[in-house]
Design a protein around this motif. Sequence first.
Motif, PDB file in Angstrom:
ATOM      1  N   ALA A 144      14.631 -67.110 123.314  1.00 51.01           N
ATOM      2  CA  ALA A 144      13.941 -68.865 123.931  1.00 51.01           C
ATOM      3  C   ALA A 144      13.636 -69.096 125.345  1.00 51.01           C
ATOM      4  N   GLY A 170       8.917 -70.144 123.609  1.00 52.73           N
ATOM      5  CA  GLY A 170      10.174 -70.231 123.384  1.00 52.73           C
ATOM      6  C   GLY A 170      10.567 -70.973 121.268  1.00 52.73           C
ATOM      7  N   ALA A 171      10.425 -71.653 121.655  1.00 52.97           N
ATOM      8  CA  ALA A 171      10.065 -72.940 120.415  1.00 52.97           C
ATOM      9  C   ALA A 171      10.009 -71.864 119.028  1.00 52.97           C
ATOM     10  N   LEU A 172       9.050 -70.386 118.928  1.00 57.95           N
ATOM     11  CA  LEU A 172       8.723 -70.401 117.913  1.00 57.95           C
ATOM     12  C   LEU A 172       9.880 -69.404 117.695  1.00 57.95           C
ATOM     13  N   TYR A 173      11.346 -68.829 118.012  1.00 57.17           N
ATOM     14  CA  TYR A 173      11.888 -68.489 118.157  1.00 57.17           C
ATOM     15  C   TYR A 173      12.929 -69.128 116.691  1.00 57.17           C
ATOM     16  N   ARG A 174      12.963 -70.525 117.077  1.00 59.28           N
ATOM     17  CA  ARG A 174      13.081 -71.193 115.471  1.00 59.28           C
ATOM     18  C   ARG A 174      12.728 -71.717 114.159  1.00 59.28           C
ATOM     19  N   ARG A 175      11.526 -71.388 114.328  1.00 54.68           N
ATOM     20  CA  ARG A 175      10.601 -71.275 112.852  1.00 54.68           C
ATOM     21  C   ARG A 175       9.811 -70.375 112.725  1.00 54.68           C
ATOM     22  N   TYR A 218       8.343 -63.008 119.485  1.00 50.01           N
ATOM     23  CA  TYR A 218       8.777 -64.233 119.520  1.00 50.01           C
ATOM     24  C   TYR A 218       9.687 -64.348 117.628  1.00 50.01           C
ATOM     25  N   GLN A 226      19.744 -66.257 120.490  1.00 46.37           N
ATOM     26  CA  GLN A 226      18.347 -67.621 120.628  1.00 46.37           C
ATOM     27  C   GLN A 226      18.001 -67.857 121.005  1.00 46.37           C
ATOM     28  N   GLU A 227      18.810 -68.327 122.138  1.00 42.83           N
ATOM     29  CA  GLU A 227      19.235 -69.193 123.703  1.00 42.83           C
ATOM     30  C   GLU A 227      18.362 -68.626 124.643  1.00 42.83           C
ATOM     31  N   ALA A 264       7.151 -72.047 126.261  1.00 43.75           N
ATOM     32  CA  ALA A 264       6.571 -72.785 125.609  1.00 43.75           C
ATOM     33  C   ALA A 264       6.205 -72.627 124.487  1.00 43.75           C
ATOM     34  N   GLN A 278      19.677 -68.078 111.517  1.00 49.15           N
ATOM     35  CA  GLN A 278      19.369 -67.458 112.485  1.00 49.15           C
ATOM     36  C   GLN A 278      19.034 -66.534 110.743  1.00 49.15           C
TER      37      GLN A 278
END
Length: 389
Positions: A107, A116-121, A358, A103-104, A114, A308
């Motif tokens: 992202a 890349g944060a969508l991977y966590r959401r 993403y 996942q890192e 910018a 995840q």
Amino acid sequence: MQSLEALAREAVALAHNEPVPGGGSAAVDEVARQMQICNACRYCETFCAVFPAMTRRLSFAPGDVHYLANLCHNCGACLHACQYAPPHDFAVNVPRAMAQVRQETYAGYAWPGALGALYRRNGVTFALATAAGLALFMVLLLAMRGSLWHEPLAGNFYAVFPHNMMAWMFGAAFGFAVLALGIGAARFWRAQSPGPVTAPAATAAAGNALALTYLDGGHGDGCNESSDAFTLWRRRFHHFTFYGFMLCFAATCVATLYHYVLGEQAPYPVTSLPVVLGTVGGIGLLIGPAGLLWLNLRRHPLHGDPAQRPMDRAFIVLLFATSLTGLALLVLRDTGAMALLLAVHLGTVMALFLTLPYGKFAHAVYRVAALLKYQVERRQPNKLQLGAD
């Protein structure tokens, strides 16, 4: 190489959130620590490509860890075979550690950065809300253009939404997804310094990707899901999903050829090549995602990264919804509900396209790149001679 006693002390330190030197993120350092232990043991050397690639290294820089993490297929076989797995003090859990690094990488190499944060959401709620919002937009657009319910139109979608409008909207969304994933994969590839790609290496990597070679647990009996029992169902459901997706893509390509080259406009008969390809692909995209979701819900708690799972399930649900609405549209295309079903299906497809770069789909792109690097690397001399590959 560190002794196993020293590695055990590091494992205990990490368990108590004490700093351990090595550079990179905490997830990268954890994979490096576990790979040191695995390099001393090498019991799992024949399980998948990760372990032969590991034996070419004495230390693990962040680039090495990113490569190995994306080479891992998260099949779980090594976890159940490992004598140092939790609750041992070494706390070796390769599937989970690799998943956290993957996942890192998604992202970190994402474009634009910018986003890349969508991977966590990108969870199920986000995916469904996006699909519902876009479907509602298409429904409102339909309402402005005419009636939601109508006399049967003999499956003529272009009587509802003009061909050029759909081509531009969805072509732009799909083109952006391809561009974003392509740039991310190029960044990942450059960071690995893989060496020259040869035809044999590319052919072997393509074969590994298309056959899902490393979802067989290294012995052909399959991987582990809810327990230490071997099963091939994850591999089979992945095949249904991948080839279903590709058949649907092929249906779109053939329909484009019919429209622009042969001058034949939709709707096409149910026995035509675009409809047959789309129908078979759609069925595959019902079976595959449904099976993968079933396995995901039953998976062993130590497999992968629990954080995840929302992202994993979001992609599965979107694929299933895309296929379900598409097949419903095909069955009811000669009824008065066609326009409404078309709007819902198009909104779902648009949500899938916009979230492709993403979400979980990224794993396929980075994994193919890692498989290609593996095939390039294994054709180069192994200066360490720590293991055969």
